[in-house]
Design an enzyme around this catalytic site. Sequence first.
Site, PDB file in Angstrom:
ATOM      1  N   SER A 148      -8.389  -4.285   5.021  1.00 55.09           N
ATOM      2  CA  SER A 148      -8.930  -3.926   3.698  1.00 55.09           C
ATOM      3  C   SER A 148      -9.354  -5.159   2.878  1.00 55.09           C
ATOM      4  O   SER A 148      -9.003  -5.291   1.705  1.00 55.09           O
ATOM      5  CB  SER A 148      -7.905  -3.091   2.914  1.00 55.09           C
ATOM      6  OG  SER A 148      -7.609  -1.900   3.617  1.00 55.09           O
TER       7      SER A 148
ATOM      8  N   GLY B   3       0.126   5.547  -4.415  1.00 58.05           N
ATOM      9  CA  GLY B   3      -0.448   6.817  -4.882  1.00 58.05           C
ATOM     10  C   GLY B   3       0.032   7.996  -4.046  1.00 58.05           C
ATOM     11  O   GLY B   3       0.449   9.036  -4.572  1.00 58.05           O
TER      12      GLY B   3
ATOM     13  N   ASN C 112     -10.994  -2.025  -5.592  1.00 57.72           N
ATOM     14  CA  ASN C 112     -10.168  -1.127  -6.421  1.00 57.72           C
ATOM     15  C   ASN C 112     -10.758  -0.918  -7.822  1.00 57.72           C
ATOM     16  O   ASN C 112     -10.412   0.057  -8.500  1.00 57.72           O
ATOM     17  CB  ASN C 112      -8.726  -1.641  -6.546  1.00 57.72           C
ATOM     18  CG  ASN C 112      -7.916  -1.546  -5.283  1.00 57.72           C
ATOM     19  OD1 ASN C 112      -7.015  -2.347  -5.040  1.00 57.72           O
ATOM     20  ND2 ASN C 112      -8.206  -0.563  -4.425  1.00 57.72           N
TER      21      ASN C 112
ATOM     22  N   ASP D 101       0.826  -1.211   0.000  1.00 58.81           N
ATOM     23  CA  ASP D 101       0.000   0.000   0.000  1.00 58.81           C
ATOM     24  C   ASP D 101       0.862   1.263   0.000  1.00 58.81           C
ATOM     25  O   ASP D 101       1.992   1.255   0.481  1.00 58.81           O
ATOM     26  CB  ASP D 101      -0.908  -0.035   1.239  1.00 58.81           C
ATOM     27  CG  ASP D 101      -2.046   0.963   1.138  1.00 58.81           C
ATOM     28  OD1 ASP D 101      -2.377   1.394   0.016  1.00 58.81           O
ATOM     29  OD2 ASP D 101      -2.607   1.314   2.198  1.00 58.81           O
TER      30      ASP D 101
HETATM   31  C1  IPE Z   1      -5.600  -2.499  -0.274  1.00 60.43           C
HETATM   32  O1  IPE Z   1      -5.236  -1.175  -0.367  1.00 60.43           O
HETATM   33  C2  IPE Z   1      -5.523  -3.143  -1.613  1.00 60.43           C
HETATM   34  C3  IPE Z   1      -4.176  -3.311  -2.168  1.00 60.43           C
HETATM   35  C4  IPE Z   1      -3.055  -2.977  -1.605  1.00 60.43           C
HETATM   36  C5  IPE Z   1      -4.125  -3.922  -3.453  1.00 60.43           C
HETATM   37  P1  IPE Z   1      -6.298   0.004  -0.537  1.00 60.43           P
HETATM   38  O2  IPE Z   1      -5.523   1.244  -0.662  1.00 60.43           O
HETATM   39  O3  IPE Z   1      -7.252  -0.328  -1.624  1.00 60.43           O
HETATM   40  O4  IPE Z   1      -7.091  -0.062   0.858  1.00 60.43           O
HETATM   41  P2  IPE Z   1      -7.859   1.094   1.641  1.00 60.43           P
HETATM   42  O5  IPE Z   1      -8.813   1.714   0.683  1.00 60.43           O
HETATM   43  O6  IPE Z   1      -6.836   2.075   2.107  1.00 60.43           O
HETATM   44  O7  IPE Z   1      -8.510   0.402   2.797  1.00 60.43           O
HETATM   45  C1  IPE Z   2      -1.534   0.270  -3.417  1.00 59.52           C
HETATM   46  O1  IPE Z   2      -1.298   1.629  -3.402  1.00 59.52           O
HETATM   47  C2  IPE Z   2      -1.773  -0.308  -4.787  1.00 59.52           C
HETATM   48  C3  IPE Z   2      -3.180  -0.575  -5.102  1.00 59.52           C
HETATM   49  C4  IPE Z   2      -4.171  -0.536  -4.270  1.00 59.52           C
HETATM   50  C5  IPE Z   2      -3.482  -0.950  -6.467  1.00 59.52           C
HETATM   51  P1  IPE Z   2      -2.485   2.678  -3.449  1.00 59.52           P
HETATM   52  O2  IPE Z   2      -2.867   2.898  -4.861  1.00 59.52           O
HETATM   53  O3  IPE Z   2      -3.597   2.246  -2.543  1.00 59.52           O
HETATM   54  O4  IPE Z   2      -1.805   3.979  -2.870  1.00 59.52           O
HETATM   55  P2  IPE Z   2      -2.379   4.915  -1.742  1.00 59.52           P
HETATM   56  O5  IPE Z   2      -2.706   4.040  -0.568  1.00 59.52           O
HETATM   57  O6  IPE Z   2      -3.574   5.613  -2.292  1.00 59.52           O
HETATM   58  O7  IPE Z   2      -1.250   5.855  -1.437  1.00 59.52           O
HETATM   59 MG    MG Z   3      -4.012   2.485  -0.599  1.00 62.98          MG
END
Ligand code: IPE
Ligand code: IPE
Ligand code: MG
Length: 240
Positions: A189, A16, A61, A13
């Site tokens: 999650s 982004g 997602n 995680d």
């Molecule tokens: C969990 O992360 C899913 C993955 C890492 C693929 P998210 O970023 O989707 O989870 P939340 O929304 O913070 O709970």
């Molecule tokens: C994890 O990073 C990858 C996926 C869930 C695909 P994020 O995309 O959730 O990144 P943040 O948590 O928004 O920073």
């Molecule tokens: Mg995330």
Amino acid sequence: MKNLPSHVAIIMDGNGRWANQQNKDRLFGHKQGAKVVREITEYAREIGIKALTLYAFSEQNWNRPQMEVKGLMNLLKEYLTSEKNTILNNNIRFSCIGNLGKLPKIIQESIVFLTNLSKNNDGMDLCLALSYGGKEEIIDAVKKISEDCMSGKIRPEKINNELFDSYLYTKNLPPPDLLIRTSGERRISNFLLWQLAYTEFYFIDVPWPQFSKEHFLMAIESFEKRERRFGLISTQLKEI
Ligand code: IPE
Ligand code: IPE
Ligand code: MG
């Protein structure tokens, strides 16, 4: 290492937010994250981890902005091609769990290809959770068990933990010993809800694109110091 976890699961995680901190778009973070996947996979194999499950894309997602979902699917397509050699050279058996039918056809084909190609490898299991949701997995299992009960294949009184395990996407893997989540969030999650019953958790503030071998080793060392009691008391464990 004396008490190595045999199965490690990771919620990768923070891609982004890491990118946004540097005024880059989220996809830049996902690209960097894909590089880290390779590094950690190779390292896990090197130190003798037997199974590595990586949460790469959740069922939820799919509801992100379509641009991001498209970018992630493109990256996944690239990954499945570019990682072929890493997987084969390292004697890794590749598999995926999740609602794979929702993925683009070309990705589904690459998954089948790589899964078949690596099916006799026994150095380490690498399992990618894609389009995966723990609640969805449990509901799927309940549906299949209900059908088998109705057709007379199984009797309701025979349903126990082992039977339930065998209806899950993860039926070929033991439950994770250690779960790592990067980026400072402390939640599951919707990951492996059933399988994490007795897993040790390790949370680290570092976002996934900055996660390194050293961080991975820190998690392993933390695991090695813990006493897993599975509901028993310390003295009982010593008797086993
Ligand atoms: C969990 O992360 C899913 C993955 C890492 C693929 P998210 O970023 O989707 O989870 P939340 O929304 O913070 O709970
Ligand atoms: C994890 O990073 C990858 C996926 C869930 C695909 P994020 O995309 O959730 O990144 P943040 O948590 O928004 O920073
Ligand atoms: Mg995330």
